[in-house]
Design an enzyme around this catalytic site. Structure first.
Site, PDB file in Angstrom:
ATOM      1  N   HIS A  65       0.834  -1.212   0.000  1.00 45.86           N
ATOM      2  CA  HIS A  65       0.000   0.000   0.000  1.00 45.86           C
ATOM      3  C   HIS A  65       0.864   1.256   0.000  1.00 45.86           C
ATOM      4  O   HIS A  65       1.412   1.653   1.031  1.00 45.86           O
ATOM      5  CB  HIS A  65      -0.877  -0.022   1.261  1.00 45.86           C
ATOM      6  CG  HIS A  65      -1.914   1.057   1.318  1.00 45.86           C
ATOM      7  ND1 HIS A  65      -3.144   0.853   1.917  1.00 45.86           N
ATOM      8  CD2 HIS A  65      -1.931   2.335   0.882  1.00 45.86           C
ATOM      9  CE1 HIS A  65      -3.857   1.970   1.829  1.00 45.86           C
ATOM     10  NE2 HIS A  65      -3.128   2.892   1.212  1.00 45.86           N
ATOM     11  N   HIS A  67       1.327   5.295  -2.221  1.00 48.04           N
ATOM     12  CA  HIS A  67       0.777   6.246  -3.205  1.00 48.04           C
ATOM     13  C   HIS A  67       1.940   6.814  -4.003  1.00 48.04           C
ATOM     14  O   HIS A  67       2.796   7.500  -3.442  1.00 48.04           O
ATOM     15  CB  HIS A  67       0.012   7.363  -2.485  1.00 48.04           C
ATOM     16  CG  HIS A  67      -1.173   6.868  -1.726  1.00 48.04           C
ATOM     17  ND1 HIS A  67      -2.438   6.810  -2.266  1.00 48.04           N
ATOM     18  CD2 HIS A  67      -1.285   6.351  -0.468  1.00 48.04           C
ATOM     19  CE1 HIS A  67      -3.289   6.300  -1.376  1.00 48.04           C
ATOM     20  NE2 HIS A  67      -2.603   6.012  -0.273  1.00 48.04           N
ATOM     21  N   ASP A 157      -9.072   3.467  -2.370  1.00 45.84           N
ATOM     22  CA  ASP A 157      -8.401   3.965  -1.162  1.00 45.84           C
ATOM     23  C   ASP A 157      -8.371   5.489  -1.091  1.00 45.84           C
ATOM     24  O   ASP A 157      -8.123   6.174  -2.080  1.00 45.84           O
ATOM     25  CB  ASP A 157      -6.965   3.449  -1.080  1.00 45.84           C
ATOM     26  CG  ASP A 157      -6.288   3.922   0.195  1.00 45.84           C
ATOM     27  OD1 ASP A 157      -6.795   3.579   1.267  1.00 45.84           O
ATOM     28  OD2 ASP A 157      -5.294   4.651   0.114  1.00 45.84           O
ATOM     29  N   HIS A 237      -4.852  -0.334   6.222  1.00 45.85           N
ATOM     30  CA  HIS A 237      -4.468   0.471   7.400  1.00 45.85           C
ATOM     31  C   HIS A 237      -5.414   0.393   8.608  1.00 45.85           C
ATOM     32  O   HIS A 237      -6.030   1.382   8.986  1.00 45.85           O
ATOM     33  CB  HIS A 237      -4.234   1.934   7.011  1.00 45.85           C
ATOM     34  CG  HIS A 237      -5.229   2.546   6.053  1.00 45.85           C
ATOM     35  ND1 HIS A 237      -6.592   2.487   6.232  1.00 45.85           N
ATOM     36  CD2 HIS A 237      -5.042   3.238   4.899  1.00 45.85           C
ATOM     37  CE1 HIS A 237      -7.185   3.128   5.243  1.00 45.85           C
ATOM     38  NE2 HIS A 237      -6.275   3.582   4.422  1.00 45.85           N
ATOM     39  N   ASP A 310       1.488   2.801   3.589  1.00 46.71           N
ATOM     40  CA  ASP A 310       0.562   3.883   3.222  1.00 46.71           C
ATOM     41  C   ASP A 310       1.348   5.183   2.969  1.00 46.71           C
ATOM     42  O   ASP A 310       0.912   6.276   3.353  1.00 46.71           O
ATOM     43  CB  ASP A 310      -0.524   4.098   4.274  1.00 46.71           C
ATOM     44  CG  ASP A 310      -1.678   4.948   3.734  1.00 46.71           C
ATOM     45  OD1 ASP A 310      -1.699   5.242   2.515  1.00 46.71           O
ATOM     46  OD2 ASP A 310      -2.557   5.333   4.533  1.00 46.71           O
ATOM     47  N   PHE A 328      -4.025  14.887   4.473  1.00 47.78           N
ATOM     48  CA  PHE A 328      -3.761  13.678   5.258  1.00 47.78           C
ATOM     49  C   PHE A 328      -2.590  12.928   4.622  1.00 47.78           C
ATOM     50  O   PHE A 328      -2.566  12.756   3.400  1.00 47.78           O
ATOM     51  CB  PHE A 328      -4.967  12.736   5.213  1.00 47.78           C
ATOM     52  CG  PHE A 328      -6.162  13.178   6.009  1.00 47.78           C
ATOM     53  CD1 PHE A 328      -6.212  12.985   7.378  1.00 47.78           C
ATOM     54  CD2 PHE A 328      -7.267  13.756   5.375  1.00 47.78           C
ATOM     55  CE1 PHE A 328      -7.336  13.354   8.107  1.00 47.78           C
ATOM     56  CE2 PHE A 328      -8.393  14.132   6.096  1.00 47.78           C
ATOM     57  CZ  PHE A 328      -8.431  13.937   7.471  1.00 47.78           C
TER      58      PHE A 328
END
Ligand code: DOR
Length: 461
Positions: A65, A67, A157, A237, A310, A328
């Site tokens: 996971h 980004h 997500d 998460h 994450d 966030f």
């Protein structure tokens, strides 16, 4: 690529095969050829070798996971910079989330990610495709088309799928394709507008809270949908004790449910935002010590099979604002392993920690029992292990190396970290992906055996 690479003298820790002993690792033509012992005087002359004495040699880490922000948010990260950051952190494989622009909701965008990764990625990139078109929560994507183009799972997500019927249909389709739904479990109807954990501290700070119940209700609903569809559900998460308990119970019932936890949820509490520090603003929010205890217990007893970063890079301006408006996310690829070695080992054993970063995520990726469509073979045999024939992916780390986190030195474009200035113990020294050096710390030297069998220090690449 180095045709033949030998890593000698380290503690080889391969939880997937149960191997944990001092040994040497042989890589040939991009794959693991053998884990065994060799006398330094008999290193074959056609091998480059490194001395890993005092270090730990594990399979390359797998991040389920992160980004990478590419396409569309290249000012925050690109496939090039994000995978370079991954390599610095010891990750040889990363799964990139679909909340890009455009989102990864069409076979064309899946192909874009694969093509860009082929050109500029330092590590293996496995894209996750959207559940709904434009992550709008209503219309399902062409999940079969995405599978054919090469996604390893489906997720909106960042945006939970609020409509239960949409999620049910998504699970039915994903179930037919035998790919997991990776869900950001948050009941937005009670979390909307929240910026931190709900509770006394949020009240004192006059910030709107995201209640534990927002996660608990969404996890419970999705497990119920898993029960009626039998689709694979991977919960992203997990941050609360309540969610861990639900996952544990589902697994006891033999439901195909897996879950991941992040390094930040395992080590930091809501107190970290008491000074309105936006570098610790993350969704789900940092919770309490009791939640950390439950997450650690979940890791220990196997309720939680995966640790994932994450990694959520943003521009400085996205964070340099008031707490309510700040984005966030934490830039976490370059600190994950060190944070876990520093703050978690001792509470959980090193072999379990490495299992949750290698064989655990590999199990989630490899769990397919059938294939109705034949997407490209993205996941090599033996991924996450050092078994003969496995991909030549290594993470070599020095558990005693001490350093202080300085995000200005991150290779990620995301320079925001709640560990800024923190003293950590443990660091990745070498990352190898498919036999290719993806990252080398300056302290690591390569040697080549020349002619008569004498070794010389050599160049790195
Ligand atoms: O903190 C987060 N940042 N949580 C998410 O779910 C999304 C992510 C992002 O994309 O920035």
């Amino acid at each position: 690529m180095l045709d033949r690479l030998l890593v000698i003298g380290g503690r080889v820790l391969d939880p997937g095969s149960g191997f944990d002993a001092k040994a040497d690792v042989f890589l040939e033509e991009g794959r693991v050829s053998r884990v065994g012992e060799i006398m330094p005087s008999s290193i074959p002359h056609d091998y480059m070798w490194i001395d890993a004495t005092g270090m730990i040699v594990s399979p390359g880490l797998i991040d389920l996971h992160c980004h990478l922000r590419d396409p569309g948010f290249e000012e925050k990260e690109t496939i090039g910079t994000g995978t370079e950051a991954a390599a610095c952190g010891g990750f040889a494989t990363v799964c990139c989330m679909a909340n890009t622009n455009p989102p990864i909701d069409s076979p064309e965008t899946v192909s874009y990610v694969h093509e860009k990764a082929r050109r500029e990625a330092t590590v293996r990139v496995l894209p996750v495709g959207c559940i709904t078109v434009g992550q709008n929560g209503r219309k399902l994507t062409d999940m079969e088309g995405l599978a054919r183009a090469g996604v390893v799972g489906f997720s909106d997500d960042g945006r939970p799928v609020t409509d239960a019927q949409v999620m049910r249909k998504a699970m039915e389709s994903a179930g037919c394709l035998d790919l997991p739904i990776v869900e950001h479990c948050e009941d937005a109807s009670i979390s909307r507008g929240g910026v931190m954990n709900d509770g006394i501290l949020a009240g004192r700070l006059r910030l709107k809270g995201i209640p534990v119940a927002a996660e608990e209700m969404a996890v419970a609903r999705n497990i119920d949908l898993c029960r009626i569809t039998a689709a694979r559900l991977h919960i992203a998460h997990v941050s609360t004790a309540e969610a861990v308990a639900l996952v544990r119970q589902a697994r006891r019932e033999n439901l195909p449910v897996t879950a991941e936890v992040t390094p930040h949820h395992l080590t930091l509490t809501e107190e970290r935002v008491a000074g309105y520090d936006t570098s610790a603003k993350v969704n789900p929010p940092l919770r309490t010590l009791a939640d950390i205890e439950a997450l650690l217990e979940g890791i220990s007893d196997g309720a939680i099979e995966v640790i994932a970063t994450d990694h959520a890079p943003h521009m400085a301006a996205d964070k340099a604002t008031d707490f309510n408006s700040a984005a966030f996310g934490i830039s976490g690829l370059e600190t994950a392993l060190a944070v876990l070695l520093t703050a978690v080992v001792g509470r959980i054993s090193l072999p379990i920690l490495i299992e949750r970063l290698t064989a655990g995520p590999a199990r989630v990726l490899r769990a397919r029992k059938h294939r109705r469509v034949s997407p490209p073979n993205l996941i090599p045999e033996g991924l996450g292990t050092l078994l003969p024939g496995a991909p030549g992916d290594l993470c070599v780390f020095d558990p005693g190396f001490e350093w202080v986190v300085d995000p200005s030195r991150f290779v990620s474009k995301g320079k925001h970290s709640p560990w800024t200035g923190t003293h950590l113990k443990g660091k990745t020294m070498l990352t190898v992906v498919g036999g290719r050096i993806a990252y080398r710390h300056e302290g690591i030297n390569f040697h080549a055996v020349r002619g008569s069998g004498k070794s010389d220090a050599g160049e790195s690449r």
